[in-house]
Design an enzyme around this catalytic site. Sequence first.
Site, PDB file in Angstrom:
ATOM      1  N   GLU A  76       7.073   4.381  18.338  1.00  0.00           N
ATOM      2  CA  GLU A  76       6.556   2.732  18.837  1.00  0.00           C
ATOM      3  C   GLU A  76       8.412   2.040  19.095  1.00  0.00           C
ATOM      4  OE1 GLU A  76       2.286   1.209  17.329  1.00  0.00           O
ATOM      5  OE2 GLU A  76       4.503   0.187  16.518  1.00  0.00           O
TER       6      GLU A  76
ATOM      7  N   LYS B 233      -4.097   5.722  12.508  1.00  0.00           N
ATOM      8  CA  LYS B 233      -3.414   4.706  13.745  1.00  0.00           C
ATOM      9  C   LYS B 233      -3.629   4.750  15.068  1.00  0.00           C
ATOM     10  CE  LYS B 233      -2.224   2.566   9.310  1.00  0.00           C
ATOM     11  NZ  LYS B 233      -4.092   2.383   8.724  1.00  0.00           N
TER      12      LYS B 233
ATOM     13  N   ARG C 267     -10.862  -3.181   4.114  1.00  0.00           N
ATOM     14  CA  ARG C 267     -11.010  -3.317   3.094  1.00  0.00           C
ATOM     15  C   ARG C 267     -11.375  -4.694   2.907  1.00  0.00           C
ATOM     16  NH1 ARG C 267      -5.071  -1.734   3.057  1.00  0.00           N
ATOM     17  NH2 ARG C 267      -4.153  -3.895   2.081  1.00  0.00           N
TER      18      ARG C 267
END
Lengths: 191, 460
Positions: free
Chosen positions: B201, B118, B294
């Site tokens: 974050e 990430k 995906r």
Amino acid sequence: MDAISQDEVIQILKMVEESSFDELCLEIGDFKLILKKHGGSEPVQRPFQTGEVFAHHEVAQEQPSVPMDVRQTEPERMASVSERDRQEMEPIGEGQEEGYLAIRSPMLGTFYRAPKPGAPPFVEVGRWVSADDSVCIIEVMKLFNTVKANVRGRIAKICAENGQMVEYQQTLFLVEEVDGGGETAKEEIAS
Amino acid sequence: MKGISRVLVANRGEIAVRIIRTCRELGLESVVTVSETDKNSLPARLADRAVCIGPSSPMDSYLKVDAIITAALGTGSNAIHPGYGFLAEQPKLAEACATHGLIFVGPKADDLRKMGDKLYARKIAGGVGVSIIPGSELVHNPEEAADAAKRVGFPILLKAAAGGGGKGMKIVARAEDLSPVFDEASGEALSAFGDDRIYVEHYIANARHIEVQIIGDRFGNIIHLFERDCSLQRRYQKMVEEAPSPAVSPELREEICEAAVRIGKKIGYENAGTVEFLLDQDHGRFYFLEMNTRIQVEHPVTEMISGIDLVKEQFRVADGDSFSVSQEEVRLTGHAIECRINAESPGAGFSPCPGYITEWKSPTGEDVRVDSHCYSGYFVSPYYDSLLAKLITRGTDRREAIDLMQYALANFVVSGIDTTIPFHQFIMKHTDYLDGNVSTNWIENRLVKEYEKNGGNPFR
């Protein structure tokens, strides 16, 4: 679909008949041809049981000496599959195992009857085995797993072909129980 | 198809059914891998062949790369479609395919690895000028996390670098809570991903989850198929998705879709993927969240508004072809909504509810689509996730899609086990939802409580 013509099939039939080979398996795209001389003693593992069509009996009639089996995968034509063909397509039935103990594959992989290429097989039909005897190897991505009999008795039938893929829990061997056989064997029958 | 002729579908449930359906349309043979439990499942019956790869536990079957590769080679398959979940985003399956000369119907192993991290994904997005939520690099202990938190401002989110599915993700409202929550988050990340790396974050409370469907080919082309709004979530699990988003203006749409394409182009992404964003509703700004490498559960809503079969496009690009359409030809028509019907008891804290389905009658109709592997007499196994069906409706506008969804839900009969159908009916009648007045925490903070209080009746 027209990967191969009828004439070509007849040519192949002749070549196989004159050769020293007992079996031929040919795949071109969707087209699949499996030939076996003398009725083919072992039950073949049949991929694509649903949606298969045995389409070329007229060819077989011209060459009655070689039993054959020409298949095309074509689900739409399922309806044309005759009753006889359906019976042929039946996989090794559970019924055949009645009265026998089954040695099943503990995993999916490639079935090998011998410890290494060229070596004699672990077991043959008629061989007596006890629970601790190795009966075959299942290879999964270069990892070789030895399978033990886990039952006691006489090997009555070898149900998988050397070098072929077997599924998890697929029957590999049928074992005839010996009178006064091991406890494992008795338990299997009881259940 | 040029190269692909026989496809191994390495998945189960509704997505296996979905992939097999497209295989048939494309004239491809399909082989499905099944666990012992799934031997007689709908995918097993629909595929040309089913191969039992192991016992029921996913660890011993659907997650076993070696068994799946052996099954593909043993059945003469030359491509593997991983579906979603299980091994879909694991570089090791994509790599094993390459080693054995099999076509992996998905992104390159390298893309999976890069975007699976990430922090790396944030760098990529930031590097092409897409806003990222104010945050930190890796933080190694609660003290470093506290420093970062001071910088970005509370409340904060602790997130796992290897993350996904909300695992290892924790909201921290105040500095004094940070230390214990930090240990909790890194412990959870370690057990879920085998990787305890954490970063910080800023937490945006009033946000919508907007994601853009992209697809890339081998020639460096990337197109987008507009956005989906997946703001209705419970514990980071999506419940309802729709396209287009009622919160996105045409100008914002252009901007956000273009940002997604820029990220895809930067990494030379191949196959179907989704770029996720958070839309800050208080300030009208959007931020890059992460990328999913995906086909996604909610892909049908995009198919319904674009008329494009995404699984078909996946096969095309995996086969070395380009897309069937150009960006200019991709048109957004009408509105589509998807409800995920799960085997859960909404009246009992959404506890999973496996068991026998004694009756299964799914609604039909033009503009009603049901993607499912269930039928009357099907046993919902406790081994796998609780998704039973995806119910999708389409209308010329949002109101029409909602009306049709209400009708479809009312005509969906499932007996024997509890499902989320009544909860979806509650959502579809709620004025907040009808008015588009929701955010990512609306279900948890508001709806679940109202549902329990009103016993499932929104008008009480």
